[in-house]
Design an enzyme around this catalytic site. Structure first.
Site, PDB file in Angstrom:
ATOM      1  N   HIS A 143      -8.549  -4.526  -1.019  1.00  0.00           N
ATOM      2  CA  HIS A 143      -7.360  -3.839  -0.920  1.00  0.00           C
ATOM      3  C   HIS A 143      -6.512  -4.695   0.104  1.00  0.00           C
ATOM      4  CE1 HIS A 143      -4.242  -0.609  -0.614  1.00  0.00           C
ATOM      5  NE2 HIS A 143      -4.590  -0.536   0.555  1.00  0.00           N
TER       6      HIS A 143
ATOM      7  N   ASP B 220     -10.566  -3.623  -5.057  1.00  0.00           N
ATOM      8  CA  ASP B 220     -10.151  -2.496  -4.082  1.00  0.00           C
ATOM      9  C   ASP B 220     -11.082  -1.421  -3.942  1.00  0.00           C
ATOM     10  OD1 ASP B 220      -8.675  -0.759  -2.586  1.00  0.00           O
ATOM     11  OD2 ASP B 220      -6.825  -1.208  -3.467  1.00  0.00           O
TER      12      ASP B 220
ATOM     13  N   SER C 179       0.906  -1.080  -0.040  1.00  0.00           N
ATOM     14  CA  SER C 179      -0.093   0.131   0.022  1.00  0.00           C
ATOM     15  C   SER C 179       0.804   1.205   0.036  1.00  0.00           C
ATOM     16  CB  SER C 179      -0.909   0.000   1.068  1.00  0.00           C
ATOM     17  OG  SER C 179      -2.059   1.000   0.882  1.00  0.00           O
TER      18      SER C 179
END
Ligand code: NAG
Ligand code: NAG
Length: 311
Positions: A291, A230, A111
């Site tokens: 995600h 996501d 991320s």
């Protein structure tokens, strides 16, 4: 006797032509650096498990997990609060100080850790990264603030504070997510106030830094992984250098996605991404799920391919 003399005479020549100790080292596995994501810390149970899974695949590999603070709570907090430029500077010193990494390493960013490692490459890259793999990262920023899990108080507090004035100096200095908040509907405000993402993406013509491109193009591979479902990263295509389009009229919104190859950053090659791509060094990959849903199917093939090479 002629032969021994001949051999003796050769010795000094050989000695002077001897390769340095570096070359004489037995080949070893290239080390790995990982940088955790938002809400996580350098040695959370998840990060420790990931490291042990990688060690099963590449026995003996040296792994360093990047920290801003050794203390886990403080390290987690530093994912929300702090000045990203200073954090990158701090990490560059940290990495340069680790003997095992001296000959270079591969890196995995989770991320936001992904764009931070890219910043390290562009601004330092000493020691150098060979393969950089980023999972669900925000290379073109976020146009909305990440959704927080219901119990994630820290995330909510940071989110509310950032939303209240994302481009104000205070937010740009102290809130990590504000420093990669990039709303194409308010591009001038972003360009005027942002000192992190606008910098590493070389978006300001007058401040464009050619060293960034020079360093980024030294990567062997830049592997960009998107999470297909996501809903946390808005838009998720940021993982692939995509962003929303700049709307025709200010204050309008346009949720058309501009893909990597149609970005001015790519077309005019502000950061060397196009050069990398034309060399076949940019790999776009996709994982199923929301995600950072790191299923084995998703990460294992990448870790086999891009991590654990010999040096
Ligand atoms: C470098 O490493 C030494 C020994 O591990 C440590 O004491 C020092 O704080 C480190 N410096 C930086 C800048 O990380
Ligand atoms: C470009 O970036 C490098 C590394 O971050 C920095 O040392 C240098 O001063 C920058 N150059 C310009 C012209 O801003």
């Amino acid at each position: 006797m002629v032969l021994p003399l001949f051999l003796l005479a050769l010795i000094p020549i050989c000695a002077s032509a001897l390769p340095t100790q570096d070359v004489l080292r037995t080949p070893s596995t290239r080390p790995l650096v990982i940088w955790h994501g938002l809400g996580d810390s350098h040695s959370s149970p998840g990060m420790l498990e990931f490291q042990s899974l990688i060690k099963d695949i590449h026995p003996g590999i040296f792994i360093h997990s990047v920290f801003i603070d050794q203390d886990l709570k403080e390290d987690q907090r530093a994912g929300f609060y702090g000045n990203v430029d200073e954090q990158i500077d701090f990490v560059a010193l940290q990495l340069a100080n680790i003997t095992e990494l001296g000959h270079g390493f591969d890196a995995i960013g989770f991320s936001q850790g992904g764009q931070f490692l890219r910043a390290y490459v562009e601004r330092y890259n000493s020691p150098p990264i060979h393969n950089l793999v980023t999972f669900g990262s925000q290379h073109m920023g976020i146009a909305d603030l990440p959704l927080c899990k219901p119990y994630d108080v820290l995330c909510r507090l940071a989110g509310n504070a950032a939303r209240a004035g994302v481009y104000r100096p205070w937010a740009q200095e102290h809130l990590v997510q504000a420093q990669y908040f990039r709303d194409p509907a308010q591009l001038p405000a972003y360009l005027a106030s942002n000192h992190f993402l606008a910098s590493i993406n070389n978006e300001l013509p007058e401040a464009r830094n050619s060293s960034y491109a020079k360093r980024l193009t030294t990567l062997e591979h830049l592997v960009l992984v998107i999470f297909a479902q996501d809903k946390t990263v808005v838009p998720k295509e940021s993982a692939w250098f995509g962003s929303y389009a700049v709307p025709e009229d200010e204050d309008d919104e346009d949720d058309t996605i501009v893909p990597m190859k149609a970005q001015p950053l790519y077309e005019e090659d502000w950061i060397g991404l196009r050069q990398l791509d034309e060399r076949g060094a940019v790999v776009l990959d996709s994982c199923d799920g929301e995600h950072m849903q790191m299923t084995t199917d998703c990460w294992e093939p990448l870790v086999k391919l891009y991590v654990g090479g010999t040096m």
